[in-house]
Design an enzyme around this catalytic site. Structure first.
Site, mmCIF file in Angstrom:
data_model
loop_
_atom_site.group_PDB
_atom_site.id
_atom_site.type_symbol
_atom_site.label_atom_id
_atom_site.label_comp_id
_atom_site.label_asym_id
_atom_site.label_seq_id
_atom_site.Cartn_x
_atom_site.Cartn_y
_atom_site.Cartn_z
ATOM 1 N N LYS A 111 0.827 -1.201 0.000
ATOM 2 C CA LYS A 111 0.000 0.000 0.000
ATOM 3 C C LYS A 111 0.866 1.258 0.000
ATOM 4 O O LYS A 111 0.363 2.371 0.014
ATOM 5 C CB LYS A 111 -0.920 0.008 1.218
ATOM 6 C CG LYS A 111 -1.940 -1.116 1.184
ATOM 7 C CD LYS A 111 -2.937 -0.997 2.312
ATOM 8 C CE LYS A 111 -4.086 -1.986 2.155
ATOM 9 N NZ LYS A 111 -3.655 -3.381 2.131
ATOM 10 N N SER A 112 2.169 1.048 -0.021
ATOM 11 C CA SER A 112 3.074 2.175 0.069
ATOM 12 C C SER A 112 3.455 2.651 -1.326
ATOM 13 O O SER A 112 3.691 1.872 -2.235
ATOM 14 C CB SER A 112 4.332 1.743 0.815
ATOM 15 O OG SER A 112 5.365 2.657 0.592
#
Ligand SMILES: [Zn+2]
Length: 304
Positions: A234-235
């Site tokens: 999700k980064s």
């Protein structure tokens, strides 16, 4: 005299979602599942979990498979794609509906907000054109299992999760149903994956029992998080791993708590041979080093 059937072969799997390139976080799950399967003399399968088209990146599945090949992680057997398996999910859902284990639910998110988002009974009179289908989780429904890293894990599914979605209001299949159908369909005996799915496992075991499917053994690996503590996928900084395959494998290996390979093998194939010989599952930490308190050994934190 017929001989007794041989025991089913051990079989592990790696099941990425095609939301971007294979990154260091997903490589931990890929390598961990490959090592556990190969160490048991078993097969290693790959499944593309492309259930959610709006979240997918064009070409990501092919790129992930190509990256696995460059790392020497070559799946046995055909690669499954969940997007092609809707008929199987529909058949499983029909069985659950017929048996009374599942029900059509017209509740809206706002209806459930007053109950903390958990569903335990339908709101009377609610109607919507696009109802969901949920699994009925009766009071007292608790599931316990023995995880290969975390030990005994128990969840009161009724109290902590409630009636959970099997087919979403937008018509998409819920992950929990698809993964149970697919693990059984692929003959998976050993599920090795990230600890973000630890609290999904009781739901999956409940579905296995209701569908009469075998329950695999489970191992939940520590998650690689970014500087902000987010899951790496999700980064924004989740860099692909292709640039230096051996360095990427080394980093995943250290994150799994394993002692450095010496001398350092020159290429991915030799690296995997050496890693398989040296692999010590008991060294796998429960949590990411320095992030979670609960580690049962002290791995060298990979410089993340
Ligand atoms: Zn409802």
């Amino acid at each position: 005299m017929p001989r007794p059937a041989p025991p089913a072969p051990r079989r592990g799997r790696f099941a990425p979602s095609p939301t971007g390139p294979l990154h260091a976080g997903s490589l931990v799950a890929a390598l961990g599942s490959w090592l556990m399967a190969r160490r048991a003399g078993g097969e290693w399968r790959v499944r593309i979990e492309d259930l959610d088209p709006p979240r997918e990146a064009p070409g990501a599945a092919q790129a992930q498979l190509a990256a696995l090949h460059r790392l020497g992680l070559v799946p046995d057997g055909p690669v499954l794609r969940q997007s092609a398996r809707g008929a199987l999910y529909a058949a499983a859902l029909a069985r659950l509906l017929d048996a009374g284990h599942a029900f059509v639910c017209h509740c809206s998110r706002a209806d459930l907000a007053v109950h903390g988002g958990l569903h335990r009974a339908c709101v009377p009179g609610a109607r919507r054109p696009d109802p969901a289908v949920r699994l009925r989780v009766p009071p007292g429904c608790a599931i316990a299992f023995d995880d290969g890293v975390h030990g005994r894990v128990r969840q009161d599914v009724h109290a902590e999760v409630g009636d959970f979605v099997l087919r979403r209001a937008d018509g998409l299949w819920a992950y929990q149903l698809a993964v149970v159908v697919d693990d059984a369909g692929q003959g998976i005996t050993d599920v090795v994956r990230g600890a973000d799915l630890l609290d999904s496992t009781p739901r999956q075991i409940l579905l296995q029992r209701l569908l009469g499917l075998p329950t695999p053994a489970y191992v939940h690996l520590p998650l690689r998080l970014d500087e902000a503590g987010r899951k790496l996928s999700k980064s924004l900084g989740a860099a692909p791993v292709e640039d230096d395959p051996v360095a990427a494998l080394d980093a995943a290996w250290r994150f799994l708590g394993q002692a450095p390979l010496a001398p350092r093998p020159p290429g991915p194939s030799a690296w995997l041979v050496a890693a398989l010989a040296a692999f010590a599952p008991a060294r796998i930490p429960r949590g990411a080093p320095g992030r979670l308190a609960a580690t049962h050994n002290a791995p060298d934190p990979e410089g993340a």
